[in-house]
Design a protein around this motif. Structure first.
Motif, short mmCIF file in Angstrom:
data_model
loop_
_atom_site.label_atom_id
_atom_site.label_comp_id
_atom_site.label_asym_id
_atom_site.label_seq_id
_atom_site.Cartn_x
_atom_site.Cartn_y
_atom_site.Cartn_z
N ARG A 40 -62.85 75.03 -2.48
CA ARG A 40 -63.14 73.60 -2.28
C ARG A 40 -64.55 73.36 -1.79
NH1 ARG A 40 -60.05 71.71 1.95
NH2 ARG A 40 -59.57 73.84 2.51
N HIS A 41 -65.17 74.34 -1.21
CA HIS A 41 -66.47 74.17 -0.58
C HIS A 41 -67.63 74.63 -1.45
CE1 HIS A 41 -64.24 73.25 3.02
NE2 HIS A 41 -63.56 74.38 2.86
N LYS A 42 -67.38 75.55 -2.33
CA LYS A 42 -68.44 76.16 -3.11
C LYS A 42 -68.82 75.32 -4.33
CE LYS A 42 -69.59 80.47 -5.40
NZ LYS A 42 -69.02 81.62 -6.06
N GLY A 43 -67.90 74.48 -4.78
CA GLY A 43 -68.18 73.65 -5.94
C GLY A 43 -67.72 74.25 -7.26
N LYS A 44 -66.90 75.31 -7.17
CA LYS A 44 -66.37 75.95 -8.37
C LYS A 44 -64.87 76.13 -8.19
CE LYS A 44 -70.64 78.17 -9.56
NZ LYS A 44 -71.26 79.25 -10.28
N PHE A 45 -64.19 75.02 -7.93
CA PHE A 45 -62.77 75.03 -7.58
C PHE A 45 -61.93 75.76 -8.61
CE2 PHE A 45 -58.55 73.04 -7.54
CZ PHE A 45 -58.21 73.19 -6.21
N LYS A 46 -61.93 75.29 -9.84
CA LYS A 46 -61.07 75.89 -10.87
C LYS A 46 -61.48 77.33 -11.17
CE LYS A 46 -59.15 75.12 -15.43
NZ LYS A 46 -59.07 74.22 -16.59
N GLU A 47 -62.77 77.58 -11.28
CA GLU A 47 -63.25 78.94 -11.57
C GLU A 47 -62.79 79.93 -10.52
OE1 GLU A 47 -67.50 81.27 -11.68
OE2 GLU A 47 -67.46 79.22 -12.43
N ASP A 48 -62.93 79.57 -9.25
CA ASP A 48 -62.51 80.48 -8.17
C ASP A 48 -61.00 80.69 -8.18
OD1 ASP A 48 -64.83 81.41 -7.05
OD2 ASP A 48 -64.93 79.88 -5.50
N LEU A 49 -60.22 79.64 -8.45
CA LEU A 49 -58.77 79.81 -8.46
C LEU A 49 -58.31 80.63 -9.66
CD1 LEU A 49 -57.45 76.40 -7.15
CD2 LEU A 49 -57.68 78.56 -5.93
N LEU A 50 -58.95 80.48 -10.81
CA LEU A 50 -58.60 81.30 -11.97
C LEU A 50 -58.95 82.77 -11.72
CD1 LEU A 50 -59.63 78.94 -14.90
CD2 LEU A 50 -57.32 79.57 -14.18
N LYS A 51 -60.07 83.03 -11.06
CA LYS A 51 -60.43 84.41 -10.71
C LYS A 51 -59.43 84.97 -9.69
CE LYS A 51 -65.38 84.11 -11.60
NZ LYS A 51 -66.71 84.12 -11.00
N THR A 52 -58.93 84.11 -8.82
CA THR A 52 -57.92 84.53 -7.85
C THR A 52 -56.65 84.97 -8.57
OG1 THR A 52 -58.81 83.00 -6.21
CG2 THR A 52 -56.58 83.81 -5.83
N LYS A 53 -56.23 84.21 -9.55
CA LYS A 53 -55.04 84.58 -10.34
C LYS A 53 -55.25 85.93 -11.01
CE LYS A 53 -53.17 81.60 -13.06
NZ LYS A 53 -52.97 80.51 -14.05
N ASP A 54 -56.42 86.13 -11.59
CA ASP A 54 -56.72 87.42 -12.23
C ASP A 54 -56.66 88.56 -11.22
OD1 ASP A 54 -57.12 86.16 -14.66
OD2 ASP A 54 -59.30 86.11 -14.47
N THR A 55 -57.24 88.35 -10.06
CA THR A 55 -57.26 89.38 -9.02
C THR A 55 -55.84 89.71 -8.55
OG1 THR A 55 -59.44 88.63 -8.31
CG2 THR A 55 -58.22 90.02 -6.77
#
Length: 72
Positions: A40-55
């Motif tokens: 929420r703070h970095k400005g790449k909400f969806k990208e970070d959450l999709l990378k989280t799913k991959d991880t």
């Protein structure tokens, strides 16, 4: 706190790095928490959450040999 630490890695009780060290998180656990906290703070909400799913998927796959309740 270092002047070079990004705001999205800082909490009210120290950095995420300190939290990870105190809780003895492995690299996967730290990466998952880091991405969730900063999305929420970095400005790449969806990208970070999709990378989280991959991880999480990679972590589950690699840990399946150590935990009988993890299925592929």
């Amino acid at each position: 706190m270092s002047d070079h630490t990004q705001k999205y890695y800082q909490g009210t009780n120290g950095s995420l790095y300190k939290f990870a060290e105190e809780w003895k998180l492995n690299a996967y656990e730290f990466d998952i928490i880091k991405r969730i906290v900063r999305c929420r703070h970095k400005g790449k909400f969806k990208e970070d959450l999709l990378k989280t799913k991959d991880t999480i998927d990679i972590y589950l796959s690699e840990q399946s040999r150590y935990h009988t309740d993890v299925t592929k």
